[in-house]
Each structure stands twice: as C-alpha cells, then as structure tokens.
Design a protein around this motif. Structure first.
Motif, PDB file in Angstrom:
ATOM      1  N   LEU A  85       0.773  -1.258  -0.011  1.00 58.52           N
ATOM      2  CA  LEU A  85       0.210  -0.047  -0.039  1.00 58.52           C
ATOM      3  C   LEU A  85       0.863   1.231   0.018  1.00 58.52           C
ATOM      4  O   LEU A  85       0.691   2.267  -0.776  1.00 58.52           O
ATOM      5  CB  LEU A  85      -0.958   0.076   1.335  1.00 58.52           C
ATOM      6  CG  LEU A  85      -2.104  -1.321   1.208  1.00 58.52           C
ATOM      7  CD1 LEU A  85      -3.065  -0.930   2.422  1.00 58.52           C
ATOM      8  CD2 LEU A  85      -2.849  -1.048  -0.111  1.00 58.52           C
ATOM      9  N   PRO A  86       1.717   1.382   1.094  1.00 62.25           N
ATOM     10  CA  PRO A  86       2.538   2.741   0.990  1.00 62.25           C
ATOM     11  C   PRO A  86       3.452   2.773  -0.288  1.00 62.25           C
ATOM     12  O   PRO A  86       3.785   3.802  -0.777  1.00 62.25           O
ATOM     13  CB  PRO A  86       3.459   2.634   2.241  1.00 62.25           C
ATOM     14  CG  PRO A  86       3.517   1.202   2.523  1.00 62.25           C
ATOM     15  CD  PRO A  86       2.117   0.572   2.128  1.00 62.25           C
ATOM     16  N   ILE A  87       4.088   1.678  -0.791  1.00 58.50           N
ATOM     17  CA  ILE A  87       4.901   1.403  -2.098  1.00 58.50           C
ATOM     18  C   ILE A  87       4.195   2.002  -3.238  1.00 58.50           C
ATOM     19  O   ILE A  87       4.541   2.842  -4.049  1.00 58.50           O
ATOM     20  CB  ILE A  87       5.425   0.244  -2.404  1.00 58.50           C
ATOM     21  CG1 ILE A  87       6.542  -0.016  -1.183  1.00 58.50           C
ATOM     22  CG2 ILE A  87       5.938   0.317  -3.617  1.00 58.50           C
ATOM     23  CD1 ILE A  87       7.070  -1.702  -1.203  1.00 58.50           C
ATOM     24  N   ALA A  88       2.686   1.571  -3.445  1.00 56.41           N
ATOM     25  CA  ALA A  88       2.119   1.779  -4.867  1.00 56.41           C
ATOM     26  C   ALA A  88       1.800   3.473  -4.484  1.00 56.41           C
ATOM     27  O   ALA A  88       1.614   4.083  -5.474  1.00 56.41           O
ATOM     28  CB  ALA A  88       0.814   1.115  -4.636  1.00 56.41           C
ATOM     29  N   LEU A  89       1.470   3.847  -3.300  1.00 52.52           N
ATOM     30  CA  LEU A  89       0.848   5.192  -3.246  1.00 52.52           C
ATOM     31  C   LEU A  89       2.058   6.058  -3.482  1.00 52.52           C
ATOM     32  O   LEU A  89       1.898   7.203  -3.863  1.00 52.52           O
ATOM     33  CB  LEU A  89       0.260   5.464  -1.696  1.00 52.52           C
ATOM     34  CG  LEU A  89       0.016   6.805  -1.455  1.00 52.52           C
ATOM     35  CD1 LEU A  89      -1.130   7.229  -2.235  1.00 52.52           C
ATOM     36  CD2 LEU A  89      -0.444   6.916   0.117  1.00 52.52           C
ATOM     37  N   ILE A  94       4.920  10.023  -6.896  1.00 48.41           N
ATOM     38  CA  ILE A  94       6.096  10.311  -7.961  1.00 48.41           C
ATOM     39  C   ILE A  94       6.010  10.022  -9.270  1.00 48.41           C
ATOM     40  O   ILE A  94       6.413  11.056  -9.842  1.00 48.41           O
ATOM     41  CB  ILE A  94       7.168   9.073  -7.392  1.00 48.41           C
ATOM     42  CG1 ILE A  94       7.667   9.522  -6.021  1.00 48.41           C
ATOM     43  CG2 ILE A  94       8.511   9.314  -8.218  1.00 48.41           C
ATOM     44  CD1 ILE A  94       8.636   8.190  -5.476  1.00 48.41           C
ATOM     45  N   ASP A  95       5.395   9.053  -9.680  1.00 49.91           N
ATOM     46  CA  ASP A  95       5.250   9.254 -10.951  1.00 49.91           C
ATOM     47  C   ASP A  95       4.201  10.334 -11.722  1.00 49.91           C
ATOM     48  O   ASP A  95       4.445  10.832 -12.771  1.00 49.91           O
ATOM     49  CB  ASP A  95       4.340   8.128 -11.687  1.00 49.91           C
ATOM     50  CG  ASP A  95       4.984   6.757 -11.490  1.00 49.91           C
ATOM     51  OD1 ASP A  95       6.373   6.875 -11.225  1.00 49.91           O
ATOM     52  OD2 ASP A  95       4.419   5.591 -11.629  1.00 49.91           O
ATOM     53  N   VAL A 142      -3.613  10.098  -9.107  1.00 49.04           N
ATOM     54  CA  VAL A 142      -2.935   9.355  -8.048  1.00 49.04           C
ATOM     55  C   VAL A 142      -3.893   8.097  -7.566  1.00 49.04           C
ATOM     56  O   VAL A 142      -3.265   7.086  -7.512  1.00 49.04           O
ATOM     57  CB  VAL A 142      -2.706  10.258  -6.681  1.00 49.04           C
ATOM     58  CG1 VAL A 142      -2.159   9.185  -5.505  1.00 49.04           C
ATOM     59  CG2 VAL A 142      -1.785  11.322  -7.040  1.00 49.04           C
ATOM     60  N   ILE A 143      -5.058   8.555  -7.417  1.00 49.72           N
ATOM     61  CA  ILE A 143      -5.815   7.275  -6.854  1.00 49.72           C
ATOM     62  C   ILE A 143      -6.018   6.166  -7.978  1.00 49.72           C
ATOM     63  O   ILE A 143      -5.900   5.014  -7.686  1.00 49.72           O
ATOM     64  CB  ILE A 143      -7.541   7.683  -6.807  1.00 49.72           C
ATOM     65  CG1 ILE A 143      -7.427   8.623  -5.333  1.00 49.72           C
ATOM     66  CG2 ILE A 143      -8.388   6.804  -6.458  1.00 49.72           C
ATOM     67  CD1 ILE A 143      -8.950   9.333  -5.028  1.00 49.72           C
ATOM     68  N   PHE A 144      -6.400   6.711  -9.253  1.00 47.23           N
ATOM     69  CA  PHE A 144      -6.222   5.607 -10.478  1.00 47.23           C
ATOM     70  C   PHE A 144      -4.988   4.863 -10.310  1.00 47.23           C
ATOM     71  O   PHE A 144      -4.990   3.484 -10.545  1.00 47.23           O
ATOM     72  CB  PHE A 144      -6.422   6.418 -11.645  1.00 47.23           C
ATOM     73  CG  PHE A 144      -6.260   5.625 -12.793  1.00 47.23           C
ATOM     74  CD1 PHE A 144      -7.341   4.499 -13.116  1.00 47.23           C
ATOM     75  CD2 PHE A 144      -5.177   5.876 -13.713  1.00 47.23           C
ATOM     76  CE1 PHE A 144      -7.029   3.788 -14.445  1.00 47.23           C
ATOM     77  CE2 PHE A 144      -4.933   5.112 -14.827  1.00 47.23           C
ATOM     78  CZ  PHE A 144      -5.785   3.949 -15.329  1.00 47.23           C
TER      79      PHE A 144
END
Length: 244
Positions: A85-89, A94-95, A142-144
């Motif tokens: 979860l934190p890695i993906a967020l 960043i992206d 970001v959510i997507f």
C-alpha cells in the motif's frame, strides 16, 4: 516480529530496487526531453510492470524468512498488504510529479489523461493540448494509479504463488491456458460477433471508460485486488516450505 515490523523490513529491502528503477526512469525521461520530436505517453505503465515483476519475485525468499523466524502466516499475509500500500501510493505520487515536470518541456499524457481526462482522442491535435493540473485531476490520477499498481502487484504475487505450489505439469498447463483461452475466445468472437458486445459493454461499464469516470475504474481495481489477496491468503495458509 509482528506484521508491521515485517512490512517495514519488506519496504526497506525493496527501496534499493525502487531507487534503481527510478534512476533509469528519470534518465529515460531526460533523454526524451533532450531529443527533438520525441514524446512519450503513459510512462507510468513501466511502474505497473515493475510492481508486477516485484510481485513475481516477492514470495519465496520473503516467505522462507517469515517461517524461519516463526512468524504466523496471518501476520505474514498482513505484512504483504501493509507493504504494497505505501509503496504503490508513493510511486503514484512520484509518477504524477515526474509526469508534470516532463510536461513542462513536452507533451506526455498519463493513462488517466488519455482515458479519463481531456487529452484529444486524435493525436493530430495533441500538440495543442495543455495538461489539466487541477486538484481534482491530480487526486484522480493518483487514486487511479494507486489502484492500478496494487492490482499489478497482487496479480504478480498470485501467479508466483500458484507456480510455487504446482508441479511441473500443472505449471505448463497454467502457462499455456491463457493462450488456449485467447484462441477459443477469438474463434467464438469471429464466428458469433454478437457474443463480443456484452463483454465489451460490461468491461466499459466497470472501467468507466465511456463516462470517463476514473473512480469507477479505481473501485473495480481495488475490488479485484481484494479478491486476489483472498486467494493469496488461502494459498499462504496451505503452502509448505519446500526443501532445496
């Protein structure tokens, strides 16, 4: 060691590969920016592939470590969820940030811009496109991406766990099954075109493509993530440590 401590260990052990990935990622962006006539779109797709591969390589060593330290399997499963979860967020943020920096110098729409934003459907008009930087667009992107990334990781994790549990014959059958399914489905669509309309409409609805509603797509991805992680949990409860 509880699930939070194990998740912290997992995140720290993943940082090196994430940093290397972004060093290469930024280098490619820099080269593209300095190359006349070259533009890129959907660059966050590479992050999705990275997390998918990360999921493919996440199970065996990590599972052996947890079992060697007598960590309950339930805690191990929780650590997997807490890790991604934190890695993906973080990677989503960043992206989006890197994409906005890139768009100062060129045209580089995200997948969100192309599917749910105002990016022209015809690339002939792409040069005149100005990226929307409203709070709604930034949050939606970001959510997507977050939902997209956790799903990619979960799929990779499930695949590697299934392959770990199966024998060689089953591995071959599983590897060939997508090809067989695609061939059968292609034949059905070719001979009975009407059968392709309902699945197409269903996919359109659950991804919110026609309505350009990215939140529907994010909810769908999160729902699929939960389903996949349920299968992951079932496998974790039954899988055994194989002797080398």
């Amino acid at each position: 060691m509880n699930s939070y401590k194990l998740a912290k260990y997992n995140i720290k052990s993943s940082l090196k590969s994430i940093i290397i990935f972004y060093c290469i990622f930024i280098a490619v962006l820099f080269i593209t920016i300095n190359s006349t006539g070259i533009s890129i779109s959907g660059i966050e797709f590479s992050s999705m592939i990275f997390l998918f591969v990360m999921g493919l390589n996440f199970f065996k060593e990590n599972f052996y470590f947890s079992q060697a330290n007598n960590i309950p399997r339930t805690d191990y499963f929780k650590s997997l969820v807490i890790t991604i979860l934190p890695i993906a967020l973080g990677m989503s943020i960043i992206d989006v940030t890197l994409n906005r920096i890139y768009n100062i110098f060129g045209v580089g729409p995200t997948m969100y811009d192309m599917a749910y934003g105002d990016f022209p459907r015809f690339y002939d008009y792409a040069d005149a496109w100005i990226q929307n930087n409203s709070i709604q667009t930034l949050v939606g992107t970001v959510i997507f991406l977050f939902a997209f990334y956790i799903l990619a990781f979960a799929i990779g994790l499930l695949i590697t766990m299934i392959f770990y549990k199966c024998n060689k014959t089953m591995k071959i059958l599983i590897f060939l099954s997508p090809i067989a399914i695609q061939a059968i489905w292609g034949s059905v669509i070719y001979n009975f075109p009407e059968f392709g309309e309902k699945p197409g409409n269903f996919i359109d609805n659950i991804l919110g493509i026609s309505t350009r509603n990215s939140y529907i797509c994010a909810i769908t991805f999160i729902f699929l993530f939960i389903i996949i992680m349920c299968f992951v949990y079932i496998i974790i409860r039954r899988v055994v440590v194989k002797k080398a």
